[in-house]
Design a protein around this motif. Structure first.
Motif, mmCIF file in Angstrom:
data_model
loop_
_atom_site.group_PDB
_atom_site.id
_atom_site.type_symbol
_atom_site.label_atom_id
_atom_site.label_comp_id
_atom_site.label_asym_id
_atom_site.label_seq_id
_atom_site.Cartn_x
_atom_site.Cartn_y
_atom_site.Cartn_z
ATOM 1 N N THR A 137 0.842 -1.205 0.000
ATOM 2 C CA THR A 137 0.000 0.000 0.000
ATOM 3 C C THR A 137 0.876 1.253 0.000
ATOM 4 O OG1 THR A 137 -1.689 -1.196 1.240
ATOM 5 C CG2 THR A 137 -1.781 1.224 1.339
ATOM 6 N N ARG A 139 -8.067 -8.674 3.250
ATOM 7 C CA ARG A 139 -7.387 -8.091 2.092
ATOM 8 C C ARG A 139 -7.996 -8.582 0.773
ATOM 9 N NH1 ARG A 139 -0.905 -8.140 1.480
ATOM 10 N NH2 ARG A 139 -1.120 -10.421 1.593
ATOM 11 N N SER A 182 -3.505 -3.262 -3.112
ATOM 12 C CA SER A 182 -4.238 -3.919 -2.023
ATOM 13 C C SER A 182 -5.427 -3.086 -1.585
ATOM 14 C CB SER A 182 -3.349 -4.057 -0.784
ATOM 15 O OG SER A 182 -2.369 -5.017 -0.963
HETATM 16 P P1 ADP Z 1 1.889 -5.940 2.830
HETATM 17 O O1 ADP Z 1 2.293 -5.571 1.415
HETATM 18 O O2 ADP Z 1 2.862 -5.419 3.851
HETATM 19 O O3 ADP Z 1 1.624 -7.403 3.002
HETATM 20 P P2 ADP Z 1 -0.620 -4.545 2.214
HETATM 21 O O4 ADP Z 1 -0.172 -3.209 1.734
HETATM 22 O O5 ADP Z 1 -1.087 -5.517 1.213
HETATM 23 O O6 ADP Z 1 0.520 -5.205 3.157
HETATM 24 O O7 ADP Z 1 -1.769 -4.292 3.290
HETATM 25 C C1 ADP Z 1 -2.383 -5.400 3.976
HETATM 26 C C2 ADP Z 1 -3.860 -5.116 4.171
HETATM 27 O O8 ADP Z 1 -4.026 -4.055 5.122
HETATM 28 C C3 ADP Z 1 -4.605 -4.667 2.923
HETATM 29 O O9 ADP Z 1 -5.905 -5.192 2.979
HETATM 30 C C4 ADP Z 1 -4.607 -3.138 3.039
HETATM 31 O O10 ADP Z 1 -5.717 -2.542 2.352
HETATM 32 C C5 ADP Z 1 -4.731 -2.958 4.536
HETATM 33 N N1 ADP Z 1 -4.055 -1.739 5.039
HETATM 34 C C6 ADP Z 1 -2.958 -1.126 4.537
HETATM 35 N N2 ADP Z 1 -2.630 -0.054 5.279
HETATM 36 C C7 ADP Z 1 -3.549 0.002 6.293
HETATM 37 C C8 ADP Z 1 -3.749 0.891 7.398
HETATM 38 N N3 ADP Z 1 -2.931 1.919 7.613
HETATM 39 N N4 ADP Z 1 -4.780 0.643 8.219
HETATM 40 C C9 ADP Z 1 -5.614 -0.416 8.001
HETATM 41 N N5 ADP Z 1 -5.474 -1.288 6.986
HETATM 42 C C10 ADP Z 1 -4.454 -1.089 6.135
#
Ligand code: ADP
Ligand code: ADP
Ligand code: ZN
Length: 214
Positions: A15, A127, A136
Motif C-alpha cells: 500500500t 485483504r 491492495s
Molecule cells: P503488505 O504488502 O505489507 O503485506 P498490504 O499493503 O497488502 O501489506 O496491506 C495489507 C492489508 O491491510 C490490505 O488489505 C490493506 O488494504 C490494509 N491496510 C494497509 N494499510 C492500512 C492501514 N494503515 N490501516 C488499516 N489497513 C491497512
C-alpha cells in the motif's frame, strides 16, 4: 533513492509502495508480485515457487536472488527503487549488497513498519488484491469504490490463497524467525528507520516521507 520496505505480512508495504511510486517516480520491486505472476503464467519459476507460497514458507534464496539480480539492472530502476518483500533472510540481504556493489550503488533507507500480530491477521483476512496492478484493498479498512473492481486500473479484485488464517499465522512465524533479524542487521549499518504502522494510510505515508528526509 534506493529503499527497502521491511515489515511483516500485512504491515502495509504494498500500500505504501504505491504512494511512494507516485511521489518519487521510482518503481516498486515486489518479489511477491513477480512470483504470483509466474505462478499465474505457469512458468518454470512459478511451478517451483507455488508449493512454498501455498504453505506460507519462503521460496529458496537462490530463486529470489536471481529474480532481483535481473530486475535491478533494468533501466527503470536506474534512479532508484522500492524493494517490497525482499530481502527476507540474511543471505538475501548479503546477496543484495553484492548486487548493488556491482552496480555501484547502495541502499539509502530501510523503512521498517511495525504493526502488532492481531491487527495483521485482521488486515490480511480482509485483504483483496488486484489481478492487474497488485494494489491492495481491504473490505473494511480500505474498500474499493466499486466492490470487486480496482480503483487504480479497473482490474478484478481477488482474495489470495495464502490470506487464510492458518497460512497467515505460519507466515507470521516465518517472518519472526527469518526476516525480523534483518532489522538488527541493517541497524548495525545505521540505515533503519522504524515507523509505527498503525493509523490511516496517509498518516503512515507522511511518517515514511519524514523518515526519508522529504
Ligand atoms: P503488505 O504488502 O505489507 O503485506 P498490504 O499493503 O497488502 O501489506 O496491506 C495489507 C492489508 O491491510 C490490505 O488489505 C490493506 O488494504 C490494509 N491496510 C494497509 N494499510 C492500512 C492501514 N494503515 N490501516 C488499516 N489497513 C491497512
Ligand atoms: P506479503 O505482502 O503478504 O508479505 P508477499 O506478496 O511479499 O506477501 O509474498 C508472498 C509469498 O511469496 C511469501 O509467503 C513467500 O512464499 C514468497 N516470497 C515473496 N518474497 C520472497 C522472498 N524475498 N524470499 C522468499 N520468498 C518470498
Ligand atoms: Zn489494479
Amino acid at each position: 533513492m534506493d529503499f527497502i520496505l521491511l515489515g511483516p505480512p500485512g504491515a502495509g508495504k504494498g500500500t505504501q509502495a504505491k504512494l511512494m511510486i507516485d511521489k518519487w517516480q521510482i518503481p516498486q520491486v515486489s518479489t511477491g508480485d513477480i512470483l504470483r505472476a509466474a505462478v499465474r503464467e505457469g512458468t518454470p519459476l512459478g511451478v517451483e515457487a507455488k508449493g512454498f507460497m501455498d504453505r506460507g514458507e519462503l521460496v529458496p534464496d537462490r530463486v529470489v536472488i536471481g529474480i532481483i539480480a535481473e530486475r535491478l539492472k533494468e533501466d527503470d530502476a536506474a534512479e532508484g527503487f522500492i524493494l517490497d518483500g525482499f530481502p527476507r533472510t540474511i543471505p538475501q540481504a548479503e546477496a543484495l549488497q553484492g548486487i548493488l556493489q556491482d552496480l555501484g550503488r547502495n541502499i539509502d533507507h530501510v523503512i521498517s513498519i511495525d504493526v502488532d500480530d492481531e491487527e495483521l491477521v485482521t488486515r490480511l483476512t480482509g485483504r483483496r488484491m488486484c489481478k492487474g496492478c497488485g494494489e491492495s484493498f481491504h473490505v473494511v479498512f480500505n474498500p474499493s469504490a466499486k466492490e470487486g473492481v480496482c480503483d487504480r486500473c479497473k482490474g478484478e479484485l481477488y482474495q489470495r490463497d495464502d490470506d487464510k488464517e492458518e497460512t497467515i499465522r505460519q507466515r507470521l512465524r516465518v517472518y519472526g524467525e527469518q526476516t525480523r533479524p534483518l532489522i538488527a542487521y541493517y541497524e548495525k549499518q545505521g540505515k533503519v528507520r522504524r515507523i509505527n504502522g498503525t493509523g490511516s494510510i496517509e498518516e503512515i505515508f507522511s511518517r515514511i516521507a519524514d523518515a526519508a528526509g522529504n
